[in-house]
Design a protein around this motif. Structure first.
Motif, PDB file in Angstrom:
ATOM      1  N   GLU A 152      -5.335 -71.022   8.449  1.00  0.00           N
ATOM      2  CA  GLU A 152      -6.373 -70.377   7.629  1.00  0.00           C
ATOM      3  C   GLU A 152      -7.634 -70.131   8.445  1.00  0.00           C
ATOM      4  O   GLU A 152      -8.249 -69.057   8.362  1.00  0.00           O
ATOM      5  CB  GLU A 152      -6.678 -71.251   6.410  1.00  0.00           C
ATOM      6  CG  GLU A 152      -7.503 -70.569   5.342  1.00  0.00           C
ATOM      7  CD  GLU A 152      -6.779 -69.418   4.651  1.00  0.00           C
ATOM      8  OE1 GLU A 152      -7.485 -68.485   4.188  1.00  0.00           O
ATOM      9  OE2 GLU A 152      -5.533 -69.441   4.580  1.00  0.00           O
ATOM     10  N   LEU A 153      -8.024 -71.098   9.263  1.00  0.00           N
ATOM     11  CA  LEU A 153      -9.210 -70.911  10.111  1.00  0.00           C
ATOM     12  C   LEU A 153      -8.978 -69.825  11.155  1.00  0.00           C
ATOM     13  O   LEU A 153      -9.887 -69.040  11.463  1.00  0.00           O
ATOM     14  CB  LEU A 153      -9.562 -72.225  10.807  1.00  0.00           C
ATOM     15  CG  LEU A 153     -10.121 -73.349   9.942  1.00  0.00           C
ATOM     16  CD1 LEU A 153     -10.543 -74.519  10.819  1.00  0.00           C
ATOM     17  CD2 LEU A 153     -11.300 -72.883   9.090  1.00  0.00           C
ATOM     18  N   GLY A 154      -7.758 -69.779  11.692  1.00  0.00           N
ATOM     19  CA  GLY A 154      -7.450 -68.765  12.693  1.00  0.00           C
ATOM     20  C   GLY A 154      -7.537 -67.356  12.139  1.00  0.00           C
ATOM     21  O   GLY A 154      -8.076 -66.448  12.781  1.00  0.00           O
ATOM     22  N   ILE A 155      -7.012 -67.164  10.940  1.00  0.00           N
ATOM     23  CA  ILE A 155      -7.046 -65.828  10.342  1.00  0.00           C
ATOM     24  C   ILE A 155      -8.477 -65.471   9.928  1.00  0.00           C
ATOM     25  O   ILE A 155      -8.890 -64.308   9.999  1.00  0.00           O
ATOM     26  CB  ILE A 155      -6.070 -65.725   9.148  1.00  0.00           C
ATOM     27  CG1 ILE A 155      -5.483 -64.297   9.067  1.00  0.00           C
ATOM     28  CG2 ILE A 155      -6.700 -66.096   7.838  1.00  0.00           C
ATOM     29  CD1 ILE A 155      -4.437 -63.986  10.077  1.00  0.00           C
ATOM     30  N   ARG A 156      -9.251 -66.482   9.541  1.00  0.00           N
ATOM     31  CA  ARG A 156     -10.659 -66.240   9.205  1.00  0.00           C
ATOM     32  C   ARG A 156     -11.426 -65.779  10.437  1.00  0.00           C
ATOM     33  O   ARG A 156     -12.276 -64.881  10.360  1.00  0.00           O
ATOM     34  CB  ARG A 156     -11.278 -67.517   8.635  1.00  0.00           C
ATOM     35  CG  ARG A 156     -12.685 -67.341   8.082  1.00  0.00           C
ATOM     36  CD  ARG A 156     -13.232 -68.670   7.596  1.00  0.00           C
ATOM     37  NE  ARG A 156     -12.338 -69.297   6.621  1.00  0.00           N
ATOM     38  CZ  ARG A 156     -12.492 -70.538   6.179  1.00  0.00           C
ATOM     39  NH1 ARG A 156     -13.487 -71.294   6.656  1.00  0.00           N
ATOM     40  NH2 ARG A 156     -11.657 -71.034   5.283  1.00  0.00           N
ATOM     41  N   LEU A 157     -11.125 -66.377  11.577  1.00  0.00           N
ATOM     42  CA  LEU A 157     -11.772 -65.972  12.825  1.00  0.00           C
ATOM     43  C   LEU A 157     -11.461 -64.501  13.131  1.00  0.00           C
ATOM     44  O   LEU A 157     -12.356 -63.731  13.502  1.00  0.00           O
ATOM     45  CB  LEU A 157     -11.293 -66.872  13.961  1.00  0.00           C
ATOM     46  CG  LEU A 157     -11.926 -66.705  15.344  1.00  0.00           C
ATOM     47  CD1 LEU A 157     -11.851 -68.013  16.110  1.00  0.00           C
ATOM     48  CD2 LEU A 157     -11.241 -65.606  16.161  1.00  0.00           C
ATOM     49  N   LEU A 158     -10.208 -64.100  12.976  1.00  0.00           N
ATOM     50  CA  LEU A 158      -9.839 -62.705  13.220  1.00  0.00           C
ATOM     51  C   LEU A 158     -10.583 -61.759  12.278  1.00  0.00           C
ATOM     52  O   LEU A 158     -11.081 -60.707  12.702  1.00  0.00           O
ATOM     53  CB  LEU A 158      -8.331 -62.525  13.047  1.00  0.00           C
ATOM     54  CG  LEU A 158      -7.436 -63.200  14.087  1.00  0.00           C
ATOM     55  CD1 LEU A 158      -5.968 -63.007  13.724  1.00  0.00           C
ATOM     56  CD2 LEU A 158      -7.701 -62.664  15.484  1.00  0.00           C
ATOM     57  N   ALA A 159     -10.662 -62.137  11.008  1.00  0.00           N
ATOM     58  CA  ALA A 159     -11.348 -61.289  10.034  1.00  0.00           C
ATOM     59  C   ALA A 159     -12.824 -61.149  10.381  1.00  0.00           C
ATOM     60  O   ALA A 159     -13.399 -60.050  10.269  1.00  0.00           O
ATOM     61  CB  ALA A 159     -11.171 -61.858   8.629  1.00  0.00           C
ATOM     62  N   GLU A 160     -13.442 -62.237  10.809  1.00  0.00           N
ATOM     63  CA  GLU A 160     -14.860 -62.196  11.179  1.00  0.00           C
ATOM     64  C   GLU A 160     -15.107 -61.311  12.391  1.00  0.00           C
ATOM     65  O   GLU A 160     -16.215 -60.780  12.565  1.00  0.00           O
ATOM     66  CB  GLU A 160     -15.366 -63.606  11.454  1.00  0.00           C
ATOM     67  CG  GLU A 160     -15.474 -64.459  10.195  1.00  0.00           C
ATOM     68  CD  GLU A 160     -15.778 -65.914  10.494  1.00  0.00           C
ATOM     69  OE1 GLU A 160     -15.731 -66.294  11.694  1.00  0.00           O
ATOM     70  OE2 GLU A 160     -16.046 -66.676   9.549  1.00  0.00           O
ATOM     71  N   ARG A 161     -14.099 -61.132  13.226  1.00  0.00           N
ATOM     72  CA  ARG A 161     -14.223 -60.273  14.411  1.00  0.00           C
ATOM     73  C   ARG A 161     -13.799 -58.826  14.127  1.00  0.00           C
ATOM     74  O   ARG A 161     -13.667 -58.023  15.036  1.00  0.00           O
ATOM     75  CB  ARG A 161     -13.366 -60.828  15.545  1.00  0.00           C
ATOM     76  CG  ARG A 161     -13.674 -62.272  15.921  1.00  0.00           C
ATOM     77  CD  ARG A 161     -14.971 -62.451  16.677  1.00  0.00           C
ATOM     78  NE  ARG A 161     -15.196 -63.859  16.997  1.00  0.00           N
ATOM     79  CZ  ARG A 161     -14.696 -64.472  18.061  1.00  0.00           C
ATOM     80  NH1 ARG A 161     -13.961 -63.797  18.940  1.00  0.00           N
ATOM     81  NH2 ARG A 161     -14.938 -65.752  18.267  1.00  0.00           N
ATOM     82  N   GLY A 162     -13.590 -58.513  12.858  1.00  0.00           N
ATOM     83  CA  GLY A 162     -13.318 -57.136  12.486  1.00  0.00           C
ATOM     84  C   GLY A 162     -11.855 -56.745  12.392  1.00  0.00           C
ATOM     85  O   GLY A 162     -11.535 -55.573  12.150  1.00  0.00           O
ATOM     86  N   ILE A 163     -10.946 -57.694  12.560  1.00  0.00           N
ATOM     87  CA  ILE A 163      -9.523 -57.379  12.448  1.00  0.00           C
ATOM     88  C   ILE A 163      -9.154 -57.212  10.979  1.00  0.00           C
ATOM     89  O   ILE A 163      -9.538 -58.018  10.124  1.00  0.00           O
ATOM     90  CB  ILE A 163      -8.663 -58.489  13.093  1.00  0.00           C
ATOM     91  CG1 ILE A 163      -9.039 -58.659  14.564  1.00  0.00           C
ATOM     92  CG2 ILE A 163      -7.179 -58.185  12.938  1.00  0.00           C
ATOM     93  CD1 ILE A 163      -8.859 -57.415  15.397  1.00  0.00           C
ATOM     94  N   GLU A 164      -8.378 -56.177  10.669  1.00  0.00           N
ATOM     95  CA  GLU A 164      -8.016 -55.875   9.283  1.00  0.00           C
ATOM     96  C   GLU A 164      -6.530 -56.050   9.001  1.00  0.00           C
ATOM     97  O   GLU A 164      -6.133 -56.149   7.833  1.00  0.00           O
ATOM     98  CB  GLU A 164      -8.427 -54.441   8.936  1.00  0.00           C
ATOM     99  CG  GLU A 164      -9.937 -54.206   9.013  1.00  0.00           C
ATOM    100  CD  GLU A 164     -10.315 -52.779   8.690  1.00  0.00           C
ATOM    101  OE1 GLU A 164      -9.398 -51.927   8.595  1.00  0.00           O
ATOM    102  OE2 GLU A 164     -11.522 -52.508   8.534  1.00  0.00           O
ATOM    103  N   HIS A 165      -5.707 -56.074  10.054  1.00  0.00           N
ATOM    104  CA  HIS A 165      -4.253 -56.184   9.878  1.00  0.00           C
ATOM    105  C   HIS A 165      -3.741 -57.251  10.850  1.00  0.00           C
ATOM    106  O   HIS A 165      -3.784 -57.053  12.067  1.00  0.00           O
ATOM    107  CB  HIS A 165      -3.560 -54.854  10.150  1.00  0.00           C
ATOM    108  CG  HIS A 165      -4.168 -53.691   9.407  1.00  0.00           C
ATOM    109  ND1 HIS A 165      -3.839 -53.404   8.096  1.00  0.00           N
ATOM    110  CD2 HIS A 165      -5.099 -52.781   9.782  1.00  0.00           C
ATOM    111  CE1 HIS A 165      -4.530 -52.346   7.699  1.00  0.00           C
ATOM    112  NE2 HIS A 165      -5.298 -51.950   8.704  1.00  0.00           N
TER     113      HIS A 165
END
Length: 327
Positions: free
Chosen positions: A181-194
């Protein structure tokens, strides 16, 4: 999420194992497999900038390792190891992060009347599945008295104590999902959408697969090259707990890592449980919980939790789904 029940019966035999994601190759899909938290992880996301993608992968791996250093029972200086050594003697101050995860674990323990219990480690450390080792009758009888989530006392100011010596905790049923969950949150915060991020049986999907759902395969628990079902998912978490992940067989008995806190022995009655919902921390813990509870009690519990659904595979290889998946 609504799925037709018929979707799940496309294969003859029911089962589950680690979640596997089926993904066709595309030029801007960035992919990496790596080992972490005692299992294999996999990351995939859409980004045109290859150099930026490499740094993102490094950052996600670093986040997993940070959680490992904090919560591993095998690292002597981790906060969790410190708790196991000292919390029965005097309160131990822990990080706010670990304290909050202990709160989540205790909430699920209360919700399930102790079916989820991180003090299972009081018995669990006697098992070594690679060495085909299990506790003796005397060891089991002694250690079972220490398995009780109510022995974990969460005190003010992030302090934790254990009610008696002999209590040990292990976050193996929740920490991996938390790290995902933290890993995917990090990606989302960096602008990743998929994106998708998987560690063992826990996966988190960010968005869709650029115009279509991610297809998540659920493995067969007795045939490595077969799958029970494929689930179309978007923006969802999914976790599977099964009796085939870590186990050994002795005199026809399967000893596996999902311990029933009531007996100190491997839970039985199911091959696997898969849980879907919004948060991987929750799906990780709930899949373990439902496996321990069994089909009837597990189904009753999941029906009370809004936004979460479950797929049960019983020992007759029959698949059972919660109401949100059968409509």
């Amino acid at each position: 999420m609504r799925l037709l029940l018929a979707w799940f019966y496309r294969v003859l035999f029911a089962a589950t194992a680690s979640v596997v994601i089926f993904t066709p190759a595309q030029a801007q899909w960035q992919r990496e497999a790596f080992n972490t938290l005692g299992t294999q992880a996999y990351i995939e996301f859409w980004l045109a900038d290859t150099e930026k993608a490499k740094q993102l992968i490094v950052d996600v791996q670093a986040e997993f390792e940070r959680i490992n250093q904090l919560m591993s029972p095998y690292i002597a200086n981790s906060e969790l190891s410190k708790l196991n050594r000292q919390a029965a003697s005097a309160p131990v101050t822990v990080s706010a992060e670990l304290y909050q995860l202990l709160q989540q674990a205790k909430h699920i323990s209360t919700l399930s009347n102790g079916a989820f219990d991180i003090t299972f480690a009081s018995v669990g450390f006697y098992y070594d599945y690679r060495a085909h080792k299990k506790p003796s009758t005397a060891q089991l009888q002694l250690a079972r008295q220490y398995v009780n989530y109510q022995s974990i006392q969460l005190l003010p100011n992030n302090q934790v104590s254990f009610a008696q010596p002999g209590v040990k905790i292990d976050l193996g049923g929740i920490a991996k999902g938390y790290a995902v969950e933290l890993g995917i949150r990090l990606l989302a915060e960096r602008g990743i959408e998929h994106a998708q991020l998987t560690a063992g049986g826990d996966s988190r999907l960010l968005g869709d697969k650029r115009g279509r759902p991610w297809l998540v395969g659920i493995k067969h628990p007795r045939q490595e090259d077969k799958y029970a079902a494929q689930l179309p998912l978007e923006n969802s978490a999914i976790s599977t707990s099964g009796d085939y992940e870590r186990y050994f067989i002795e005199e026809g008995v399967r000893y596996h890592h999902i311990i029933d806190p009531n007996t100190g022995q491997s839970a039985n009655g199911l091959f696997s449980v898969t849980v879907t919902g919004a948060d991987t921390t929750q799906t990780d813990a709930l899949s373990t919980t439902l496996f321990v509870l069994g089909l009837q009690a597990g189904m009753a519990l999941i029906e009370q939790i809004p936004g979460y659904e479950a797929i049960f595979i019983d020992t007759e290889r029959k698949m059972h789904v919660s109401s949100g998946l059968s409509q």
